[in-house]
Motif scaffolding. Structure first.
Motif, short mmCIF file in Angstrom:
data_model
loop_
_atom_site.label_atom_id
_atom_site.label_comp_id
_atom_site.label_asym_id
_atom_site.label_seq_id
_atom_site.Cartn_x
_atom_site.Cartn_y
_atom_site.Cartn_z
N PRO A 51 7.73 7.21 17.61
CA PRO A 51 7.60 7.99 16.38
C PRO A 51 6.15 8.24 15.99
CG PRO A 51 8.08 5.74 15.84
CD PRO A 51 8.16 5.83 17.34
N ALA A 52 5.94 9.27 15.17
CA ALA A 52 4.60 9.58 14.70
C ALA A 52 4.07 8.42 13.87
CB ALA A 52 4.62 10.86 13.87
N THR A 53 2.75 8.28 13.83
CA THR A 53 2.14 7.20 13.06
C THR A 53 2.43 7.40 11.57
OG1 THR A 53 0.36 7.10 14.68
CG2 THR A 53 0.00 5.97 12.59
N PRO A 54 3.07 6.43 10.91
CA PRO A 54 3.38 6.58 9.49
C PRO A 54 2.11 6.59 8.64
CG PRO A 54 4.69 4.84 10.49
CD PRO A 54 3.63 5.18 11.47
N THR A 55 2.23 7.22 7.49
CA THR A 55 1.11 7.24 6.53
C THR A 55 1.08 5.93 5.77
OG1 THR A 55 1.32 9.63 6.28
CG2 THR A 55 0.15 8.47 4.55
N PRO A 56 -0.09 5.33 5.58
CA PRO A 56 -0.17 4.10 4.79
C PRO A 56 0.29 4.34 3.35
CG PRO A 56 -2.21 4.47 6.02
CD PRO A 56 -1.41 5.72 6.12
N THR A 57 0.70 3.27 2.69
CA THR A 57 1.11 3.33 1.29
C THR A 57 0.34 2.28 0.49
OG1 THR A 57 2.90 1.74 1.65
CG2 THR A 57 3.44 4.09 1.92
N GLY A 58 0.43 2.42 -0.83
CA GLY A 58 -0.10 1.38 -1.72
C GLY A 58 -1.60 1.29 -1.81
N LEU A 59 -2.30 2.39 -1.61
CA LEU A 59 -3.76 2.36 -1.71
C LEU A 59 -4.18 2.07 -3.15
CD1 LEU A 59 -6.57 2.76 -0.47
CD2 LEU A 59 -6.32 5.23 -0.90
N GLN A 60 -5.03 1.06 -3.33
CA GLN A 60 -5.54 0.68 -4.64
C GLN A 60 -7.05 0.56 -4.57
OE1 GLN A 60 -3.49 -2.93 -5.78
NE2 GLN A 60 -1.66 -1.82 -6.43
N ALA A 61 -7.70 0.94 -5.67
CA ALA A 61 -9.16 0.90 -5.75
C ALA A 61 -9.58 0.18 -7.02
CB ALA A 61 -9.75 2.31 -5.72
N GLY A 62 -10.35 -0.88 -6.87
CA GLY A 62 -10.83 -1.66 -8.02
C GLY A 62 -12.33 -1.53 -8.15
N PRO A 63 -12.82 -0.92 -9.25
CA PRO A 63 -14.26 -0.73 -9.40
C PRO A 63 -14.98 -2.03 -9.77
CG PRO A 63 -13.11 0.05 -11.35
CD PRO A 63 -12.05 -0.37 -10.37
N GLY A 64 -16.22 -2.12 -9.34
CA GLY A 64 -17.09 -3.24 -9.68
C GLY A 64 -18.49 -2.74 -9.95
N SER A 71 -7.66 -1.66 -1.05
CA SER A 71 -6.61 -2.31 -0.27
C SER A 71 -5.44 -1.36 -0.12
CB SER A 71 -6.17 -3.62 -0.94
OG SER A 71 -5.57 -3.36 -2.19
N TRP A 72 -4.66 -1.56 0.94
CA TRP A 72 -3.47 -0.74 1.18
C TRP A 72 -2.49 -1.56 2.02
CZ3 TRP A 72 -8.36 0.19 2.97
CH2 TRP A 72 -8.59 0.01 4.35
N ASN A 73 -1.27 -1.06 2.11
CA ASN A 73 -0.24 -1.75 2.87
C ASN A 73 -0.40 -1.50 4.37
OD1 ASN A 73 0.94 -2.62 0.45
ND2 ASN A 73 2.24 -0.80 0.32
N ALA A 74 -0.11 -2.53 5.16
CA ALA A 74 -0.22 -2.40 6.61
C ALA A 74 0.85 -1.44 7.14
CB ALA A 74 -0.06 -3.76 7.26
N VAL A 75 0.53 -0.76 8.23
CA VAL A 75 1.46 0.17 8.88
C VAL A 75 1.87 -0.44 10.22
CG1 VAL A 75 1.69 2.44 9.97
CG2 VAL A 75 0.52 2.22 7.77
N THR A 76 3.17 -0.58 10.43
CA THR A 76 3.67 -1.12 11.70
C THR A 76 3.27 -0.21 12.86
OG1 THR A 76 5.57 -2.13 10.57
CG2 THR A 76 5.74 -1.82 12.96
N GLY A 77 2.66 -0.78 13.86
CA GLY A 77 2.26 -0.01 15.04
C GLY A 77 0.86 0.56 14.94
N ALA A 78 0.24 0.48 13.79
CA ALA A 78 -1.12 1.01 13.64
C ALA A 78 -2.11 0.10 14.36
CB ALA A 78 -1.49 1.14 12.17
#
Length: 195
Positions: A51-64, A71-78
């Motif tokens: 299957p095609a490479t899935p798009t990552p989900t759950g991208l979050q950005a915390g400023p400092g 951070s983001w969720n891992a993709v199986t097979g990536a």
């Protein structure tokens, strides 16, 4: 090899169409190849990749302070990830965008992007890379780095005088100025309506 001229797996002579199935598999129709490498129309050879490479989900950005933690969720097979950044939103990312930066070959699902300018809003997107190449980019998120707020002054002292009061306090590291509040009654929340 993939996409080059030829009759082997992943190779084409005259590809005519690409489709993605419900399971994420990619199908390519090659009207110019019957599987032996010779021209054979109109019976196309259909190759399946996926299957095609899935798009990552759950991208979050915390400023400092001068940085953004991502951070983001891992993709199986990536096998790796690509992080895109710019200081303006985009439809199609380009290295010519203001503040554009691209981080490739990331193997972790977290990234600390430092060296940023406080007060500037940055936009981020991430894509996964697998055997079939790069996935679509996850929708952009934004974050604005900022310096931490200064601490409260300490040791406020008031010395009365003739129709006057002399005030002093300890300096605060990083403070550019101070604000002095006054009223003739104590307060829990200061207001300009106080006596």
């Amino acid at each position: 090899k993939w996409g080059s001229l030829g009759s082997g797996d992943g190779q084409f002579i005259s590809p005519r169409g690409v489709a993605v199935g419900a399971a994420g598999n990619v199908y390519v129709s090659d009207d110019g190849d019957d599987g032996s490498g010779s021209f054979f129309y109109p019976s196309p050879r259909i190759q399946k990749f996926g299957p095609a490479t899935p798009t990552p989900t759950g991208l979050q950005a915390g400023p400092g302070n001068g940085q953004v933690s991502l951070s983001w969720n891992a993709v199986t097979g990536a096998t790796s990830y690509i992080l895109y950044m710019a200081s303006t939103p985009w439809t199609n990312w380009s290295a010519t965008l203001p503040g554009a930066m691209k981080h490739e070959n990331l193997t972790s699902t977290t990234f600390l992007h430092d060296g940023l300018t406080n007060g500037t809003t940055y936009y981020f997107a991430v894509a996964a890379v697998g055997p079939l190449g790069e996935s679509l980019q996850l929708s952009q998120v934004s974050a604005t780095p900022s310096a931490p707020a200064p601490g409260a002054p300490t040791s406020l002292q008031a010395v009365r005088g003739n129709s006057q009061v002399t005030l002093s306090w300890n300096a605060v590291t990083g403070a550019s100025s101070y604000i002095l509040y006054m009223a003739t009654v104590p307060w829990t929340t200061w207001s300009a309506n106080l006596p």
